[in-house]
Design a protein around this motif. Structure first.
Motif, mmCIF file in Angstrom:
data_model
loop_
_atom_site.group_PDB
_atom_site.id
_atom_site.type_symbol
_atom_site.label_atom_id
_atom_site.label_comp_id
_atom_site.label_asym_id
_atom_site.label_seq_id
_atom_site.Cartn_x
_atom_site.Cartn_y
_atom_site.Cartn_z
ATOM 1 N N GLN A 2 0.825 -1.211 0.000
ATOM 2 C CA GLN A 2 0.000 0.000 0.000
ATOM 3 C C GLN A 2 0.863 1.267 0.000
ATOM 4 O OE1 GLN A 2 -3.494 0.027 0.093
ATOM 5 N NE2 GLN A 2 -3.381 -2.160 -0.263
ATOM 6 N N LYS A 3 1.960 1.219 0.734
ATOM 7 C CA LYS A 3 2.862 2.366 0.865
ATOM 8 C C LYS A 3 4.232 1.973 0.312
ATOM 9 C CE LYS A 3 0.515 3.323 5.140
ATOM 10 N NZ LYS A 3 0.631 3.132 6.563
ATOM 11 N N PRO A 4 5.034 2.941 -0.086
ATOM 12 C CA PRO A 4 6.335 2.624 -0.692
ATOM 13 C C PRO A 4 7.268 1.791 0.180
ATOM 14 C CG PRO A 4 5.807 4.923 -1.026
ATOM 15 C CD PRO A 4 4.764 4.368 -0.107
ATOM 16 N N LYS A 5 7.115 1.852 1.494
ATOM 17 C CA LYS A 5 8.043 1.136 2.372
ATOM 18 C C LYS A 5 7.387 -0.048 3.069
ATOM 19 C CE LYS A 5 10.915 5.153 2.987
ATOM 20 N NZ LYS A 5 11.517 6.104 3.895
ATOM 21 N N ASP A 6 6.292 -0.562 2.509
ATOM 22 C CA ASP A 6 5.633 -1.750 3.060
ATOM 23 C C ASP A 6 6.417 -3.004 2.692
ATOM 24 O OD1 ASP A 6 3.566 -0.352 4.191
ATOM 25 O OD2 ASP A 6 2.091 -0.885 2.668
ATOM 26 N N HIS A 7 6.148 -4.068 3.435
ATOM 27 C CA HIS A 7 6.670 -5.375 3.055
ATOM 28 C C HIS A 7 6.008 -5.765 1.730
ATOM 29 C CE1 HIS A 7 8.336 -5.504 7.007
ATOM 30 N NE2 HIS A 7 7.204 -5.780 7.624
ATOM 31 N N LEU A 15 8.780 -10.345 1.467
ATOM 32 C CA LEU A 15 10.074 -9.666 1.515
ATOM 33 C C LEU A 15 9.881 -8.477 2.451
ATOM 34 C CD1 LEU A 15 11.221 -9.608 -2.238
ATOM 35 C CD2 LEU A 15 11.666 -11.328 -0.491
ATOM 36 N N THR A 16 10.598 -8.475 3.554
ATOM 37 C CA THR A 16 10.426 -7.421 4.549
ATOM 38 C C THR A 16 11.256 -6.196 4.189
ATOM 39 O OG1 THR A 16 12.151 -8.377 5.928
ATOM 40 C CG2 THR A 16 9.908 -9.026 6.423
#
Length: 57
Positions: A2-7, A15-16
């Motif tokens: 959902q957000k650029p820095k999500d898993h 991928l975390t």
């Protein structure tokens, strides 16, 4: 994602995102390109599906 820095999650593959290194973890690698990380997760997921599909019980 959902957000650029999500898993990145594809099926059972996750991928975390590593905040400190600003990338997604794949084994001992850090992938900084989100599209590349997504493709890798999809490739691993498809590989796992193919392996499960070829197992004989």
């Amino acid at each position: 994602m959902q957000k650029p820095k999500d898993h990145i999650i594809v099926g059972a593959i996750t991928l975390t995102f590593n905040q400190q290194q600003q990338g997604w973890e794949h084994g001992d690698q850090i992938i900084k390109n989100p599209l590349k990380a997504q493709r890798i997760a999809e490739r691993i997921h498809l590989r796992d599906l193919n392996i499960k599909g070829h197992q004989h019980d």
